[in-house]
Structures are given as structure tokens and as C-alpha cells.
Design a protein around this motif. Structure first.
Motif, mmCIF file in Angstrom:
data_model
loop_
_atom_site.group_PDB
_atom_site.id
_atom_site.type_symbol
_atom_site.label_atom_id
_atom_site.label_comp_id
_atom_site.label_asym_id
_atom_site.label_seq_id
_atom_site.Cartn_x
_atom_site.Cartn_y
_atom_site.Cartn_z
ATOM 1 N N LEU A 1 -14.854 0.730 8.217
ATOM 2 C CA LEU A 1 -15.138 -0.635 7.942
ATOM 3 C C LEU A 1 -14.503 -1.572 8.896
ATOM 4 O O LEU A 1 -13.553 -1.522 9.189
ATOM 5 C CB LEU A 1 -14.513 -0.864 6.277
ATOM 6 C CG LEU A 1 -14.669 -2.384 5.897
ATOM 7 C CD1 LEU A 1 -16.087 -2.702 5.602
ATOM 8 C CD2 LEU A 1 -14.136 -2.556 4.797
ATOM 9 N N GLY A 2 -15.497 -2.542 9.307
ATOM 10 C CA GLY A 2 -14.835 -3.707 10.262
ATOM 11 C C GLY A 2 -15.152 -4.959 9.717
ATOM 12 O O GLY A 2 -16.030 -5.320 9.069
ATOM 13 N N ILE A 3 -13.932 -5.916 9.966
ATOM 14 C CA ILE A 3 -14.123 -7.165 9.228
ATOM 15 C C ILE A 3 -13.997 -7.863 10.617
ATOM 16 O O ILE A 3 -12.856 -7.861 11.597
ATOM 17 C CB ILE A 3 -12.911 -7.520 8.371
ATOM 18 C CG1 ILE A 3 -12.922 -6.798 7.067
ATOM 19 C CG2 ILE A 3 -12.765 -8.893 8.003
ATOM 20 C CD1 ILE A 3 -14.071 -6.806 6.186
ATOM 21 N N GLU B 1 -5.833 -14.829 8.351
ATOM 22 C CA GLU B 1 -6.550 -15.177 7.188
ATOM 23 C C GLU B 1 -6.479 -14.137 6.239
ATOM 24 O O GLU B 1 -6.407 -14.110 5.173
ATOM 25 C CB GLU B 1 -8.065 -15.554 7.915
ATOM 26 C CG GLU B 1 -8.361 -16.866 8.155
ATOM 27 C CD GLU B 1 -7.870 -18.044 7.157
ATOM 28 O OE1 GLU B 1 -8.475 -17.763 6.052
ATOM 29 O OE2 GLU B 1 -7.357 -18.939 7.492
ATOM 30 N N VAL B 2 -7.148 -12.949 6.891
ATOM 31 C CA VAL B 2 -7.474 -11.702 5.761
ATOM 32 C C VAL B 2 -6.466 -10.957 5.570
ATOM 33 O O VAL B 2 -6.280 -10.575 4.086
ATOM 34 C CB VAL B 2 -8.606 -10.643 6.764
ATOM 35 C CG1 VAL B 2 -8.758 -9.751 5.880
ATOM 36 C CG2 VAL B 2 -9.622 -11.557 7.338
ATOM 37 N N LEU C 1 1.004 -1.079 0.170
ATOM 38 C CA LEU C 1 -0.095 -0.098 -0.042
ATOM 39 C C LEU C 1 0.790 1.183 0.126
ATOM 40 O O LEU C 1 0.207 2.444 -0.006
ATOM 41 C CB LEU C 1 -0.922 0.248 1.345
ATOM 42 C CG LEU C 1 -2.115 -1.058 1.126
ATOM 43 C CD1 LEU C 1 -2.648 -1.114 2.630
ATOM 44 C CD2 LEU C 1 -3.238 -0.601 0.353
ATOM 45 N N GLU D 1 -4.707 -9.457 -2.806
ATOM 46 C CA GLU D 1 -5.942 -8.768 -3.709
ATOM 47 C C GLU D 1 -5.275 -7.451 -4.171
ATOM 48 O O GLU D 1 -5.742 -6.878 -5.483
ATOM 49 C CB GLU D 1 -7.101 -8.591 -2.726
ATOM 50 C CG GLU D 1 -8.317 -7.972 -3.333
ATOM 51 C CD GLU D 1 -8.922 -8.957 -4.413
ATOM 52 O OE1 GLU D 1 -8.846 -10.201 -4.096
ATOM 53 O OE2 GLU D 1 -9.439 -8.409 -5.419
ATOM 54 N N ILE D 2 -4.770 -6.921 -3.471
ATOM 55 C CA ILE D 2 -4.268 -5.208 -3.937
ATOM 56 C C ILE D 2 -3.103 -5.401 -4.809
ATOM 57 O O ILE D 2 -3.316 -4.651 -5.964
ATOM 58 C CB ILE D 2 -3.933 -4.587 -2.536
ATOM 59 C CG1 ILE D 2 -5.190 -4.248 -2.002
ATOM 60 C CG2 ILE D 2 -3.061 -3.341 -2.847
ATOM 61 C CD1 ILE D 2 -4.748 -3.709 -0.356
ATOM 62 N N ARG E 1 -5.000 -6.018 -8.021
ATOM 63 C CA ARG E 1 -5.809 -5.025 -8.641
ATOM 64 C C ARG E 1 -4.795 -3.918 -9.241
ATOM 65 O O ARG E 1 -5.018 -3.239 -9.991
ATOM 66 C CB ARG E 1 -6.476 -4.259 -7.581
ATOM 67 C CG ARG E 1 -7.640 -5.138 -7.169
ATOM 68 C CD ARG E 1 -8.768 -4.549 -6.190
ATOM 69 N NE ARG E 1 -9.803 -5.448 -5.907
ATOM 70 C CZ ARG E 1 -11.015 -5.223 -5.489
ATOM 71 N NH1 ARG E 1 -11.337 -4.097 -5.716
ATOM 72 N NH2 ARG E 1 -11.897 -6.219 -5.157
ATOM 73 N N VAL F 1 -9.992 1.134 8.839
ATOM 74 C CA VAL F 1 -10.346 -0.240 8.861
ATOM 75 C C VAL F 1 -9.597 -1.121 9.800
ATOM 76 O O VAL F 1 -8.693 -0.964 10.390
ATOM 77 C CB VAL F 1 -9.959 -0.680 7.169
ATOM 78 C CG1 VAL F 1 -10.438 -2.157 7.150
ATOM 79 C CG2 VAL F 1 -10.419 0.121 6.102
ATOM 80 N N LYS G 1 -4.372 -12.359 2.286
ATOM 81 C CA LYS G 1 -5.418 -12.352 1.036
ATOM 82 C C LYS G 1 -5.305 -11.015 0.642
ATOM 83 O O LYS G 1 -5.567 -10.598 -0.559
ATOM 84 C CB LYS G 1 -6.628 -12.857 1.603
ATOM 85 C CG LYS G 1 -6.607 -14.410 1.531
ATOM 86 C CD LYS G 1 -8.105 -14.742 1.480
ATOM 87 C CE LYS G 1 -8.311 -16.195 2.058
ATOM 88 N NZ LYS G 1 -9.727 -16.669 2.792
ATOM 89 N N LEU G 2 -5.591 -9.989 1.403
ATOM 90 C CA LEU G 2 -5.658 -8.494 1.199
ATOM 91 C C LEU G 2 -4.325 -8.117 0.513
ATOM 92 O O LEU G 2 -4.567 -7.429 -0.677
ATOM 93 C CB LEU G 2 -6.235 -7.915 2.412
ATOM 94 C CG LEU G 2 -6.337 -6.281 2.208
ATOM 95 C CD1 LEU G 2 -7.035 -5.980 1.454
ATOM 96 C CD2 LEU G 2 -6.404 -5.487 3.589
ATOM 97 N N GLY H 1 -12.890 -11.237 11.493
ATOM 98 C CA GLY H 1 -11.992 -12.202 11.099
ATOM 99 C C GLY H 1 -10.586 -12.429 11.588
ATOM 100 O O GLY H 1 -10.405 -11.564 12.340
ATOM 101 N N ASP H 2 -10.119 -13.466 11.285
ATOM 102 C CA ASP H 2 -8.575 -13.654 11.616
ATOM 103 C C ASP H 2 -7.629 -12.990 10.838
ATOM 104 O O ASP H 2 -7.759 -12.949 9.632
ATOM 105 C CB ASP H 2 -8.351 -15.179 11.629
ATOM 106 C CG ASP H 2 -7.066 -15.554 12.225
ATOM 107 O OD1 ASP H 2 -6.144 -14.928 12.180
ATOM 108 O OD2 ASP H 2 -7.139 -16.635 13.019
#
Ligand SMILES: Cc1cc2nc3c(=O)[nH]c(=O)nc-3n(C[C@H](O)[C@H](O)[C@H](O)COP(=O)(O)OP(=O)(O)OC[C@H]3O[C@@H](n4cnc5c(N)ncnc54)[C@H](O)[C@@H]3O)c2cc1C
Ligand SMILES: Nc1ncnc2c1ncn2[C@@H]1O[C@H](COP(=O)(O)O)[C@@H](O)[C@H]1O
Lengths: 258, 330
Positions: free
Chosen positions: B306-308, B314-315, B234, B322-323, B326, B290, B318-319, B310-311
Motif C-alpha cells: 500500500l502506498g500513500i 500529515e499522515v 502498534l 486512528e489506530i 480503533r 506500507v 493522524k494514523l 502524502g506528507d
């Protein structure tokens, strides 16, 4: 070695805060503690004394109630305690506080004056540098390691990249960061001692500082108004079902963070 | 009132490269000076000062006062405060804007003690109210915002937090003026004998636009690597809660909160952080928050955009992936 440690009594952040009719903090209703950074300064003062001998004096500027904070420093092991207290001090800004501290220091001849790096209520990080300027003594600020000799000190000044190594002759003004040490808890003996120790209370007249230089009279800040801050709202909360990464990425795009 | 309506900026720079906050202040100085009929100027001290002038001018300062004196290198507090105070005494600006960074706070404190200037701290906005230059700052743990000015016939110093103002190229070619007066012997009180850069210690959180922060939920020092990967993807830096710092997983300069740093990034991603009040006060003015936390009842969800639930393990990987994907697509 004569060591003075400056400490401030501050409202406990975890305590619920009430605002009075003038929209100012109702200080009377709030639990008070020693400014957390000052506990590191107290510990450093005690360590220094254990190495070099001498005395440690705790010095605070504040209302009568600040005696309690000073007493806690005694319970940790400080021998002497001074509170500068005077009705004319109410409303002091950082320069006024620095002037009162300097007035008191002139009566105590310190080789090292220790401070916390900032107070958690004013959070101005102004008082130590101002005291050094008024005394025309070296300023060693944001210190994460302190080594003192007989007539000089060498410190690490914490930076965003690592640290600077700085030396200066004594007397000097030192402010410390969290992590320089692990402050001790008051011992039972210390707590008993704190009950017996007399706290000297000095007025402005005692320290030779004029009322015009401190308190509301000496303060330059003029409040024009205040509004409640926009409280943050809870946003969307999503339970991860394996697709959270995409949810976050979409959100970052939508909020122009990506 | 001071003799002029000039608005100055104290430039913080790294060997001639002005910090972003210096540019934020230059733009604001021009806006204020234009409104008051004064001029906007900047002061850059130490080796590299001259190299700052172009950029600081482009962002709004019409004049840049410079001294390249070695004795004014970035870590020398008292000599810089003395030279600055002397220059202010001579030229009488109405307001001097300073970055609210550790070194500039010290310099402002010492210069103000020398000349009796009034200091307003922790500013998040500077504006003109009824002809007065006013600073807005959070108070009482961020529950209110107080607007104040300096009364009386003294110069006004305002310490402004990085990332609070918008830097814009509103200026042009600055006039560069060499500062005549030098460092006086009696302000050379402390001597810098070494400047140490520690690997992995770099934590310019106050200026960062993106912060990925980890708490106790990150579980250990090696796991901060996972956050670093995301931060890198990021273009951000890694922060931490006190619990993570106290556990020794990451160094103190990374700590965000009441006894750490106060930050104001565009994006703050809190990973495995519960959102205690002492953490919140250090990051609540972030533009976007976030939170990733496996406990749906964690207080951080009460103020995250924004709240997730989750672990982190895990997250976050993957994030990062994903970034990366993109970014490749665009
Ligand atoms: C005077 C004082 C000053 C302080 N100053 C500061 C300060 O400057 N900064 C600061 O941060 N704190 C400060 N604190 C401490 C503060 O009160 C909290 O204790 C601290 O912020 C808690 O850190 P944490 O959220 O990381 O840990 P915890 O409160 O233990 O929270 C950990 C969170 O991680 C979640 N979690 C666990 N495992 C996972 C997983 N695998 N995936 C996702 N989530 C997971 C848990 O649900 C929990 O919510 C201060 C306290 C005092 C008394
Ligand atoms: N009223 C006070 N009495 C004694 N010391 C103080 C007082 N106010 C501030 N200090 C000291 O100055 C440091 C920095 O405070 P501040 O400049 O208010 O952020 C604190 O950590 C204390 O060591």
C-alpha cells in the motif's frame, strides 16, 4: 604494531546483475568494489598506525581481479599488500577462506587483524570468528570503538541495547561495524603510490595450505536447486486527500496487521 | 552422516527468557526430527539456562541441555562455542539450528571451525528434500532463492533468520540434562568488563513484528518522535534508512539495509524513504509493506503493498490517532 586488514572484493549492489547459464552470478559482467564494511576496517587500521606506528598490510583472498580492491586500500594509505590467489581457491566457503587467511597470517605476524563485520555478497559474518577460532586468538566482534595498548585492547561491542566493554590481550582478531569511523578518500599521492606499489601474490603452496582444505574441494555446501524469488508487486497507491490515515488503518485490518 | 538423526536448537535467551526466534527453531526442530525418526533437543547456556527449558520444551524440544556456568553468559562467544562443540562431538546431532543473530552467528562460526561442521547462512526456510535437511536462503540481493544442504560426513549448522518460521506449542515437558563438561581455560580469551544499556538505543529490529522506519523525508532527529509514537501504538520498533542514520538523527543499530540489518517483520511502514536498492534488500521479505512518501514517483511504490502519496507529517500523526481510536473501539 603490525596490523593486517582483511578485505574482500564484492559486486556492487547498484550494478545490474546478470545470471549466467547455470543461474549463477556472472561475476565478470559486474562492477566490483571493496566490501563496504572493509573500508571501516581499513580506516581503523590506518588510525591505529597513526597512533602507534608500525605497518598496515592489506590482505585479500580472491582472483587476480581482486588486486584492484587491494590497490584501493593502498591508495587510502596502506603500505603493504598481499593477495592470496590460486585456482584451487575457487568456490571456497567461509571456512576455506578463513583457512587461507590464517595461512597468510602465519607468514606475517600481526598484533591485530581487522575485518569488516560481514561481506555484502555472502553476508555470512563467519570469516572473522572462524579466523579467531583457528588461530585460538581472542575474538572482538561488532566493534564500534577500539582502543589498543601495547599488549592489550579494549573495545565496545555493539549490541541491540547499547554496548559491551570487552578487553583481551594481543594478538587479537577484531571485526568492526559501520559508524566506528568515517573512511577517508584516497589522496592523489595515495593513488600514485598505489600504481607503483607491488602487490605480493601468494599461492596456496606459498602459505602452506593444502588444496583439499579450501575451494570447492573443502566446501561442504551442496546446492540442490534455485528458483527466482517471488518479486514484490506494486500494490495500491493512493494520493492523500486527508483521509489516508483511515485508508491505511483499513488496510492494516484487512491484512491482519492490526 | 552423523551418528544420529537428532535435530538441535541453539537457544538464545535473555537471562532465562528465550528469544522468540529460539521458539521458532524449536518447533521446526521437532518437525524435522519427527520426519527423520530422531529427537529434537535444545542447548541453553549461561545463567538462566535452566529457566529456558520449560518454554523451549513447550515449543518442541524434547530434551534441553543446560549449563548455568557464569562463564557462559550471553556475551561470551568463545567459551560458548567450545562447550557447544564439545557437546556436539559427544552426542552427534545431525543438524543444529541457530538464530541468525550476531552473537549466535559468531558462536556457530567458532563451533564449526572447531569441529569442521558445514554452515548454511541466512536461511528463511528449513525442509527435508530427498532425505536431506535443506535450507532455503535468498541470494543475489534477493533475486533468487537457493536451496542447499551440507554434503559429507560432518554436522550441519543452519543459521535461520528471526520471524521466518512459525512458533507453535507442539511439545511438552522437556527433559533437562545438565551439561557435564565445562569451559576450558584456553577458551577464556576475552573478558567482558561492562555491559552498558544506552537509553533510547534499544533496537531489536530483527525480531520485531512491526517496524516503523524513517528516512531523509523525516527531516530531523526531533521528528523521529512522531514515528516513535506510531510504533508504540502498534507495538513495534523504529527503524531507519541509512540517510537518516548518516545524518545523525538516529543511531546505527536502527539502520535497515545492506549495511544495516536485514529484517522480516509482519508489517514495515516506510516513512519518507525513497526505496533505494540498498534499503530494499534489507526489508523486502517483510510480509506487508506500507509506504508514505510525498513523491509519487518514489521507487518504494514499486514494491509496497500500500502506498500513500502524502506528507509524513500529515499522515503519520493522524494514523497514530486512528489506530488508537480503533483499539479503543474493540
Ligand atoms: C555501499 C552502500 C551501502 C548502503 N547501505 C544502505 C543501507 O544499509 N540502508 C539504506 O537505507 N541505505 C543504504 N545505502 C544508501 C542508499 O543508496 C540510499 O541513499 C538511502 O537508502 C536513501 O535514504 P532515504 O530513502 O531515507 O533518502 P532519500 O533517497 O533522500 O529519500 C527521501 C525520500 O523522502 C521523501 N520525502 C521527503 N520529504 C517528505 C515528507 N515530508 N513526507 C513524505 N515523504 C517525504 C522524498 O520524496 C524521498 O523519496 C547504501 C549505499 C551504498 C552505496
Ligand atoms: N575473500 C576474502 N579475503 C579477505 N577477507 C575476507 C574475505 N572474505 C571475507 N573476508 C573478511 O571477513 C569479513 C566478513 O565476511 P563474511 O564472513 O564473508 O561475511 C569481511 O568484512 C572481510 O573483512
Amino acid at each position: 604494531m603490525n596490523i593486517v586488514v582483511c578485505l574482500k572484493q564484492v559486486p556492487d549492489t547498484t550494478a545490474e546483475k546478470k545470471l549466467n547459464a547455470e543461474f549463477r552470478l556472472d561475476r565478470a559482467s559486474v562492477e566490483k568494489i571493496i566490501n563496504p564494511f572493509d573500508e571501516y576496517a581499513i580506516e581503523e587500521a590506518l588510525k591505529l598506525k597513526e597512533q602507534k606506528g608500525g605497518t598496515v598490510t592489506a590482505l585479500s583472498v580472491g582472483p587476480e581481479s581482486a588486486k584492484e580492491a587491494v590497490r584501493k586500500a593502498v591508495a587510502m594509505g596502506v603500505e603493504k599488500a598481499v593477495l592470496v590467489s590460486d585456482d584451487a581457491l575457487a568456490g571456497s566457503d567461509s571456512l576455506g577462506t578463513a583457512r587461507a587467511i590464517v595461512g597468510a597470517l602465519k607468514k606475517t605476524s600481526a598484533d591485530i587483524v581487522l575485518f569488516g563485520m560481514a561481506s555484502t555478497d555472502a553476508a555470512s559474518a563467519q570469516v572473522p570468528a572462524k579466523v579467531a577460532a583457528l588461530l585460538n586468538q581472542p575474538l572482538l566482534s561488532y566493534v564500534s570503538k577500539l582502543e589498543a595498548g601495547e599488549s592489550s585492547a579494549t573495545v565496545r561491542r555493539q549490541t541491540d541495547k547499547g554496548y559491551d566493554v570487552i578487553t583481551a590481550s594481543l594478538p587479537a582478531v577484531v571485526s568492526v561495524v559501520k559508524g566506528i569511523n568515517e573512511p577517508r578518500y584516497p589522496s592523489l599521492k595515495g593513488i600514485m603510490q598505489a600504481k607503483r606499489t607491488q602487490i605480493d601474490v601468494w599461492s596456496l603452496a606459498d602459505i602452506g595450505v593444502s588444496a583439499a582444505e579450501v575451494g570447492k574441494a573443502g566446501a561442504t555446501e551442496k546446492v540442490l536447486g534455485f528458483v527466482p524469488a517471488k518479486a514484490r508487486q506494486a500494490g495500491k497507491v493512493v494520493k492523500d486527500d486527508g483521509t489516508a490515515a483511515a485508508v491505511v488503518a483499513d488496510f492494516l485490518v484487512a491484512s491482519k496487521c492490526l | 552422516m552423523s551418528a544420529t538423526n537428532d535435530i538441535w536448537v541453539f537457544v538464545e535467551h535473555e537471562k532465562g527468557e528465550p528469544k522468540k526466534v529460539s521458539l521458532e527453531l524449536a518447533t521446526k526442530a521437532k518437525e524435522l526430527a519427527d520426519a527423520l525418526g530422531g529427537s529434537a533437543a535444545a542447548v541453553a547456556l549461561g545463567p538462566g539456562a535452566g529457566a529456558c527449558a520449560k518454554k523451549v520444551g513447550l515449543y518442541g524440544a524434547g530434551t534441553v541441555f543446560v549449563s548455568e556456568d557464569e562463564q557462559l553468559a550471553s556475551y561470551s562467544i568463545t567459551p560458548q562455542a567450545q562447550v557447544l562443540a564439545d557437546l556436539i562431538g559427544e552426542r552427534q546431532p545431525r543438524v543444529v539450528l541457530f538464530p541468525a543473530t550476531p552473537a549466535a552467528k559468531d558462536i556457530a562460526a567458532q563451533a564449526s571451525a572447531r569441529i569442521g561442521a558445514g554452515v548454511l547462512t541466512n536461511s528463511i526456510d528449513v525442509s527435508i528434500k530427498d532425505g536431506a535437511v535443506a535450507s532455503t536462503a535468498p541470494a543475489f540481493g534477493g533475486s533468487i532463492e537457493v536451496t542447499s544442504t551440507v554434503a559429507g560426513d560432518v554436522p550441519q549448522f543452519i543459521l535461520v533468520r528471526p520471524n521466518a518460521l512459525l512458533p507453535q506449542q507442539v511439545g511438552g515437558d522437556a527433559q533437562v540434562v545438565a551439561i557435564g563438561a565445562g569451559v576450558k581455560e584456553d577458551s577464556l580469551l576475552a573478558k567482558v568488563v561492562d555491559v552498558v544499556v544506552e537509553a533510547g538505543a534499544e533496537a531489536p529490529l530483527e525480531e520485531a513484528a512491526i517496524i516503523v522506519s524513517g528516512g531523509r523525508g523525516v527531516g530531523g532527529p526531533e521528528n523521529f518522535k512522531v514515528l516513535e509514537d506510531l510504533a508504540k501504538e502498534l507495538g513495534g520498533v523504529v527503524g531507519a534508512s541509512r540517510a537518516a542514520v548518516d545524518a545523525g538523527w538516529i543511531s546505527y543499530p536502527h539502520q535497515v539495509g545492506q549495511t544495516g540489518k536485514t529484517v522480516k517483520p509482519n508489517l514495515y511502514i516506510a516513512c519518507g524513504i525513497s526505496g533505494a536498492i540498498q534499503h530494499k534488500v534489507g526489508m523486502q521479505t517483510s510480509k506487508v509493506i506500507v509506504a508514505i512518501n510525498k513523491n509519487g514517483d518514489a521507487p518504494i511504490f514499486e514494491f509496497a503493498d500500500l502506498g500513500i502519496v502524502g506528507d509524513v507529517f500529515e499522515v503519520v500523526p493522524k494514523l497514530t490517532e486512528e489506530i488508537r481510536k480503533r483499539k479503543q473501539m474493540t
